[in-house]
Design a protein around this motif. Structure first.
Motif, PDB file in Angstrom:
ATOM      1  N   PRO A  85       0.829  -1.203   0.000  1.00 47.86           N
ATOM      2  CA  PRO A  85       0.000   0.000   0.000  1.00 47.86           C
ATOM      3  C   PRO A  85       0.865   1.255   0.000  1.00 47.86           C
ATOM      4  CG  PRO A  85       0.214  -0.827   2.224  1.00 47.86           C
ATOM      5  CD  PRO A  85       0.940  -1.815   1.334  1.00 47.86           C
ATOM      6  N   ASP A  86       0.234   2.383  -0.215  1.00 47.48           N
ATOM      7  CA  ASP A  86       0.946   3.656  -0.114  1.00 47.48           C
ATOM      8  C   ASP A  86       1.185   4.043   1.344  1.00 47.48           C
ATOM      9  OD1 ASP A  86       1.018   4.392  -2.989  1.00 47.48           O
ATOM     10  OD2 ASP A  86      -1.163   4.419  -2.766  1.00 47.48           O
ATOM     11  N   LEU A  87       0.241   3.690   2.204  1.00 48.71           N
ATOM     12  CA  LEU A  87       0.347   3.976   3.626  1.00 48.71           C
ATOM     13  C   LEU A  87      -0.231   2.822   4.428  1.00 48.71           C
ATOM     14  CD1 LEU A  87      -1.099   6.845   2.225  1.00 48.71           C
ATOM     15  CD2 LEU A  87      -0.110   7.720   4.326  1.00 48.71           C
ATOM     16  N   HIS A 101       8.907   2.111  16.209  1.00 47.02           N
ATOM     17  CA  HIS A 101       9.530   0.868  15.736  1.00 47.02           C
ATOM     18  C   HIS A 101       9.034   0.518  14.334  1.00 47.02           C
ATOM     19  CE1 HIS A 101      10.744  -3.380  15.581  1.00 47.02           C
ATOM     20  NE2 HIS A 101       9.497  -3.626  15.197  1.00 47.02           N
ATOM     21  N   ILE A 102       7.728   0.610  14.119  1.00 43.86           N
ATOM     22  CA  ILE A 102       7.151   0.252  12.818  1.00 43.86           C
ATOM     23  C   ILE A 102       7.690   1.167  11.728  1.00 43.86           C
ATOM     24  CG2 ILE A 102       5.001   0.204  11.487  1.00 43.86           C
ATOM     25  CD1 ILE A 102       3.606  -0.674  14.132  1.00 43.86           C
ATOM     26  N   ARG A 103       7.746   2.463  12.005  1.00 45.25           N
ATOM     27  CA  ARG A 103       8.236   3.403  10.994  1.00 45.25           C
ATOM     28  C   ARG A 103       9.714   3.150  10.688  1.00 45.25           C
ATOM     29  NH1 ARG A 103       6.522   8.245   8.523  1.00 45.25           N
ATOM     30  NH2 ARG A 103       7.982   8.508   6.814  1.00 45.25           N
ATOM     31  N   THR A 104      10.493   2.882  11.735  1.00 43.79           N
ATOM     32  CA  THR A 104      11.925   2.664  11.547  1.00 43.79           C
ATOM     33  C   THR A 104      12.198   1.365  10.801  1.00 43.79           C
ATOM     34  OG1 THR A 104      12.417   3.890  13.567  1.00 43.79           O
ATOM     35  CG2 THR A 104      14.133   2.423  12.733  1.00 43.79           C
ATOM     36  N   ARG A 105      11.505   0.302  11.192  1.00 42.41           N
ATOM     37  CA  ARG A 105      11.778  -1.004  10.588  1.00 42.41           C
ATOM     38  C   ARG A 105      11.242  -1.130   9.171  1.00 42.41           C
ATOM     39  NH1 ARG A 105      10.844  -7.212  12.865  1.00 42.41           N
ATOM     40  NH2 ARG A 105      11.188  -8.199  10.836  1.00 42.41           N
ATOM     41  N   PHE A 106      10.028  -0.607   8.935  1.00 39.71           N
ATOM     42  CA  PHE A 106       9.379  -0.865   7.650  1.00 39.71           C
ATOM     43  C   PHE A 106       9.417   0.334   6.700  1.00 39.71           C
ATOM     44  CE2 PHE A 106       7.537  -3.794  10.726  1.00 39.71           C
ATOM     45  CZ  PHE A 106       7.772  -5.002  10.090  1.00 39.71           C
ATOM     46  N   PRO A 109       5.043   5.175   5.088  1.00 36.69           N
ATOM     47  CA  PRO A 109       4.275   6.246   5.728  1.00 36.69           C
ATOM     48  C   PRO A 109       3.101   5.684   6.535  1.00 36.69           C
ATOM     49  CG  PRO A 109       4.765   6.821   3.462  1.00 36.69           C
ATOM     50  CD  PRO A 109       5.166   5.390   3.634  1.00 36.69           C
ATOM     51  N   LEU A 110       2.849   6.287   7.684  1.00 32.71           N
ATOM     52  CA  LEU A 110       1.846   5.777   8.618  1.00 32.71           C
ATOM     53  C   LEU A 110       0.756   6.807   8.891  1.00 32.71           C
ATOM     54  CD1 LEU A 110       4.217   4.208  11.314  1.00 32.71           C
ATOM     55  CD2 LEU A 110       3.110   3.027   9.397  1.00 32.71           C
ATOM     56  N   ILE A 111      -0.429   6.272   9.181  1.00 29.60           N
ATOM     57  CA  ILE A 111      -1.529   7.041   9.761  1.00 29.60           C
ATOM     58  C   ILE A 111      -1.803   6.426  11.132  1.00 29.60           C
ATOM     59  CG2 ILE A 111      -3.963   7.696   9.575  1.00 29.60           C
ATOM     60  CD1 ILE A 111      -3.711   7.265   6.536  1.00 29.60           C
ATOM     61  N   LYS A 112      -1.866   7.235  12.171  1.00 29.31           N
ATOM     62  CA  LYS A 112      -2.201   6.720  13.504  1.00 29.31           C
ATOM     63  C   LYS A 112      -3.568   7.232  13.914  1.00 29.31           C
ATOM     64  CE  LYS A 112      -1.881   4.694  17.497  1.00 29.31           C
ATOM     65  NZ  LYS A 112      -3.315   4.372  17.577  1.00 29.31           N
ATOM     66  N   ALA A 113      -4.469   6.289  14.216  1.00 32.39           N
ATOM     67  CA  ALA A 113      -5.810   6.643  14.660  1.00 32.39           C
ATOM     68  C   ALA A 113      -5.820   6.894  16.169  1.00 32.39           C
ATOM     69  CB  ALA A 113      -6.791   5.530  14.314  1.00 32.39           C
ATOM     70  N   ILE A 114      -6.532   7.927  16.568  1.00 34.92           N
ATOM     71  CA  ILE A 114      -6.691   8.304  17.968  1.00 34.92           C
ATOM     72  C   ILE A 114      -8.182   8.269  18.297  1.00 34.92           C
ATOM     73  CG2 ILE A 114      -6.284  10.096  19.700  1.00 34.92           C
ATOM     74  CD1 ILE A 114      -3.684   9.026  18.471  1.00 34.92           C
ATOM     75  N   GLU A 130       5.732  13.088  15.188  1.00 35.09           N
ATOM     76  CA  GLU A 130       6.993  13.032  14.460  1.00 35.09           C
ATOM     77  C   GLU A 130       7.174  11.731  13.690  1.00 35.09           C
ATOM     78  OE1 GLU A 130      10.643  12.081  16.935  1.00 35.09           O
ATOM     79  OE2 GLU A 130       9.302  12.861  18.485  1.00 35.09           O
ATOM     80  N   MET A 131       6.352  10.696  13.986  1.00 35.22           N
ATOM     81  CA  MET A 131       6.524   9.395  13.329  1.00 35.22           C
ATOM     82  C   MET A 131       5.517   9.121  12.215  1.00 35.22           C
ATOM     83  SD  MET A 131       7.274   9.085  16.826  1.00 35.22           S
ATOM     84  CE  MET A 131       6.088   8.038  17.661  1.00 35.22           C
ATOM     85  N   VAL A 132       4.514   9.963  12.053  1.00 35.64           N
ATOM     86  CA  VAL A 132       3.425   9.628  11.141  1.00 35.64           C
ATOM     87  C   VAL A 132       3.253  10.675  10.038  1.00 35.64           C
ATOM     88  CG1 VAL A 132       2.206   8.368  12.954  1.00 35.64           C
ATOM     89  CG2 VAL A 132       1.632  10.782  12.534  1.00 35.64           C
ATOM     90  N   GLU A 133       2.635  10.225   8.966  1.00 35.20           N
ATOM     91  CA  GLU A 133       2.268  11.133   7.875  1.00 35.20           C
ATOM     92  C   GLU A 133       0.996  11.894   8.221  1.00 35.20           C
ATOM     93  OE1 GLU A 133       3.231  12.462   3.906  1.00 35.20           O
ATOM     94  OE2 GLU A 133       4.311  11.207   5.331  1.00 35.20           O
ATOM     95  N   HIS A 134       0.052  11.174   8.847  1.00 36.72           N
ATOM     96  CA  HIS A 134      -1.227  11.761   9.240  1.00 36.72           C
ATOM     97  C   HIS A 134      -1.656  11.203  10.588  1.00 36.72           C
ATOM     98  CE1 HIS A 134      -1.853  13.297   5.163  1.00 36.72           C
ATOM     99  NE2 HIS A 134      -1.673  12.080   4.684  1.00 36.72           N
TER     100      HIS A 134
END
Length: 220
Positions: A85-87, A101-106, A109-114, A130-134
């Motif tokens: 996927p793109d993200l 860890h996920i951003r560093t290892r893989f 780009p990430l989206i984190k749901a809150i 600082e670790m996510v795209e969105h």
């Protein structure tokens, strides 16, 4: 302001193409067995490949997102290598350390749901920025819910007003073609995410509702 939309919980090519044709910014594909929108990895990979090819064919810019809930590294390895996927959207209880860890290892780009019920929930997103795209702000599900999202619940959209985010964020939770303009007005969101609000039954997207939602977003 220009508002873009993510259509989440895509399970078929028709829904994906409808969303792409109507200029959705992102499509979400869910791998979570408890969800009525769950896809196994082979099916997700095929749908994303088809959507990516169609996006290129019609010269659109729609991105594909794999939506996961507390994934382990084995699943993430399979997603990055097989699905591509793109993200990746993390929609569980992933800690900031886990997200890092996920951003560093893989390196994807990430989206984190809150999950949001109060202003303090909104502010709890800061350590992820600082670790996510969105970031994605969704309604906190009912206590007896088996799903972390996609249940049609909404929260007080005014809780988002003035949120000092350094990242573009998405508003989710209970959005429909009929309330998305109000949601944007109250929250000041520039990105919105819908799943159950464009379905005729849980897990069954309605192409007409997808088009109606995206039309409403364009008119904001």
């Amino acid at each position: 302001m220009a508002v873009k939309a993510k259509i989440c919980g895509i399970t078929d090519d028709v829904s994906a193409r409808t969303a792409i044709d109507d200029s959705a910014g992102m499509l979400g594909f869910i791998s979570f067995p408890k969800s009525p929108r769950h896809l196994d990895l082979d099916r997700m990979a095929q749908l994303i490949a088809n959507a990516t090819a169609y996006t290129a064919h019609v010269n659109k810019a729609t991105k594909c997102v794999s939506v996961l809930v507390d994934p382990d590294d084995l699943l993430l390895e399979a997603i990055t290598q097989q699905v591509r996927p793109d993200l990746i959207q993390l929609h569980g209880h992933e800690s900031p350390e886990r997200v890092r860890h996920i951003r560093t290892r893989f390196g994807i780009p990430l989206i984190k749901a809150i999950s949001v019920e109060s202003r303090s929930d909104v502010l709890s997103a800061a350590p992820y920025e600082e670790m996510v795209e969105h970031l994605l702000f969704d309604a906190k599900p009912p206590k007896d819910a088996t799903l972390p999202g996609g249940v049609g619940a909404r929260f007080d959209w005014t809780l988002m007003e003035g949120y000092p985010s350094a990242r573009p964020w998405l508003l989710a939770g209970g959005l429909t073609p009929w309330n998305v303009a109000e949601a944007v007005s109250q929250s000041k969101a520039t990105l919105v995410d819908v799943s159950s609000g464009v379905e005729r039954a849980p897990g069954l997207k309605d192409a007409a509702l997808i088009s109606q939602f995206l039309k409403a977003v364009k008119e904001i």
